[in-house]
Design a protein around this motif. Sequence first.
Motif, PDB file in Angstrom:
ATOM      1  N   LYS A 140     -12.575  89.768  54.486  1.00  0.00           N
ATOM      2  CA  LYS A 140     -12.641  91.170  54.062  1.00  0.00           C
ATOM      3  C   LYS A 140     -12.587  91.328  52.542  1.00  0.00           C
ATOM      4  O   LYS A 140     -12.874  92.405  52.017  1.00  0.00           O
ATOM      5  CB  LYS A 140     -11.482  91.962  54.686  1.00  0.00           C
ATOM      6  CG  LYS A 140     -11.482  91.982  56.201  1.00  0.00           C
ATOM      7  CD  LYS A 140     -10.290  92.763  56.733  1.00  0.00           C
ATOM      8  CE  LYS A 140     -10.266  92.758  58.258  1.00  0.00           C
ATOM      9  NZ  LYS A 140      -9.081  93.492  58.789  1.00  0.00           N
ATOM     10  N   PHE A 141     -12.209  90.265  51.851  1.00  0.00           N
ATOM     11  CA  PHE A 141     -12.012  90.338  50.404  1.00  0.00           C
ATOM     12  C   PHE A 141     -13.272  89.973  49.618  1.00  0.00           C
ATOM     13  O   PHE A 141     -14.086  89.166  50.070  1.00  0.00           O
ATOM     14  CB  PHE A 141     -10.912  89.371  49.963  1.00  0.00           C
ATOM     15  CG  PHE A 141      -9.524  89.785  50.343  1.00  0.00           C
ATOM     16  CD1 PHE A 141      -8.918  90.880  49.752  1.00  0.00           C
ATOM     17  CD2 PHE A 141      -8.802  89.051  51.286  1.00  0.00           C
ATOM     18  CE1 PHE A 141      -7.627  91.243  50.085  1.00  0.00           C
ATOM     19  CE2 PHE A 141      -7.518  89.411  51.632  1.00  0.00           C
ATOM     20  CZ  PHE A 141      -6.921  90.518  51.035  1.00  0.00           C
ATOM     21  N   THR A 142     -13.385  90.520  48.408  1.00  0.00           N
ATOM     22  CA  THR A 142     -14.271  89.951  47.403  1.00  0.00           C
ATOM     23  C   THR A 142     -13.495  88.818  46.741  1.00  0.00           C
ATOM     24  O   THR A 142     -12.265  88.694  46.916  1.00  0.00           O
ATOM     25  CB  THR A 142     -14.657  90.976  46.335  1.00  0.00           C
ATOM     26  OG1 THR A 142     -13.467  91.362  45.613  1.00  0.00           O
ATOM     27  CG2 THR A 142     -15.300  92.216  46.960  1.00  0.00           C
ATOM     28  N   LYS A 143     -14.184  88.019  45.960  1.00  0.00           N
ATOM     29  CA  LYS A 143     -13.494  86.910  45.294  1.00  0.00           C
ATOM     30  C   LYS A 143     -12.388  87.425  44.376  1.00  0.00           C
ATOM     31  O   LYS A 143     -11.263  86.922  44.407  1.00  0.00           O
ATOM     32  CB  LYS A 143     -14.482  86.060  44.495  1.00  0.00           C
ATOM     33  CG  LYS A 143     -13.810  84.881  43.800  1.00  0.00           C
ATOM     34  CD  LYS A 143     -14.800  83.987  43.071  1.00  0.00           C
ATOM     35  CE  LYS A 143     -14.078  82.788  42.456  1.00  0.00           C
ATOM     36  NZ  LYS A 143     -15.012  81.870  41.779  1.00  0.00           N
ATOM     37  N   ASN A 144     -12.696  88.431  43.570  1.00  0.00           N
ATOM     38  CA  ASN A 144     -11.711  88.945  42.625  1.00  0.00           C
ATOM     39  C   ASN A 144     -10.483  89.484  43.348  1.00  0.00           C
ATOM     40  O   ASN A 144      -9.346  89.253  42.920  1.00  0.00           O
ATOM     41  CB  ASN A 144     -12.333  90.040  41.753  1.00  0.00           C
ATOM     42  CG  ASN A 144     -13.325  89.472  40.757  1.00  0.00           C
ATOM     43  OD1 ASN A 144     -13.286  88.281  40.432  1.00  0.00           O
ATOM     44  ND2 ASN A 144     -14.214  90.308  40.258  1.00  0.00           N
TER      45      ASN A 144
END
Length: 242
Positions: A140-144
């Motif tokens: 669910k996350f972006t890398k940042n």
Amino acid sequence: MYFSVSMSTIKRRLRKINEVFECSEMPCGGVVLMDTTCFGRDWGIVVPMDSTTGKKLWRKYVKHEKMIDYEEGVDYILSRNYQIRGMVCDGMKGIFKRFSAYPVQLCQYHQIAVIRRYLTLNPKLEAGKELWILVKQLPKFTKNEFVVQFEAWENKWLSFLRERSIDSRTDKSYFTHKKLRSAWLSIKNNLPYLFVFEKIESMPNTNNGLEGTFTALKNKLRNHSGMSKENRKRFIDGFLKA
């Protein structure tokens, strides 16, 4: 008996089938999903698949998952003028270095599975509980977003991760929370490969497309559990070419 042909005749004719597997209408290029699945303790199959079309580009029956077989598969599809834009894999040791000429995405669900093995579904340590909650949400996350939360966890628990105990028999020290450290270092080492898909158009972040094929194949094989190994291979080839 159907169509005036006995069962033994059908079996005899099936045994004569010995087609060489080859991908028809090889795509011109794309992202390759690569994985190995096993059908027993001593045999399995390596398959690279085009992520967009779902075409199985090659296959090889193997005893165990080995780097040399992935190399052979990549060499083959390149020889068929397939242009590799990137790969998605399960993170086999050495695979990122071996295929460093291409963008390689580590399947995020494989990373989650690795952490689950270290921490279990119900970690006892508070640090483990927090890490498991974070990792479960990885897709669910972006890398940042993920890096910010992972580094916050790391900074909070760094002293705890470095704690050492003394072996009373040898007087040698060892890290007290070995499995938690292994989970932490697995993420830390794999972080450069967990979000490669963000930079490559149409690259999936998991191997789910290929895993789904393997699951469907095994479900079909269960309906024919009495087949010999050779007939199972014929069935598998037909399934992959369909």
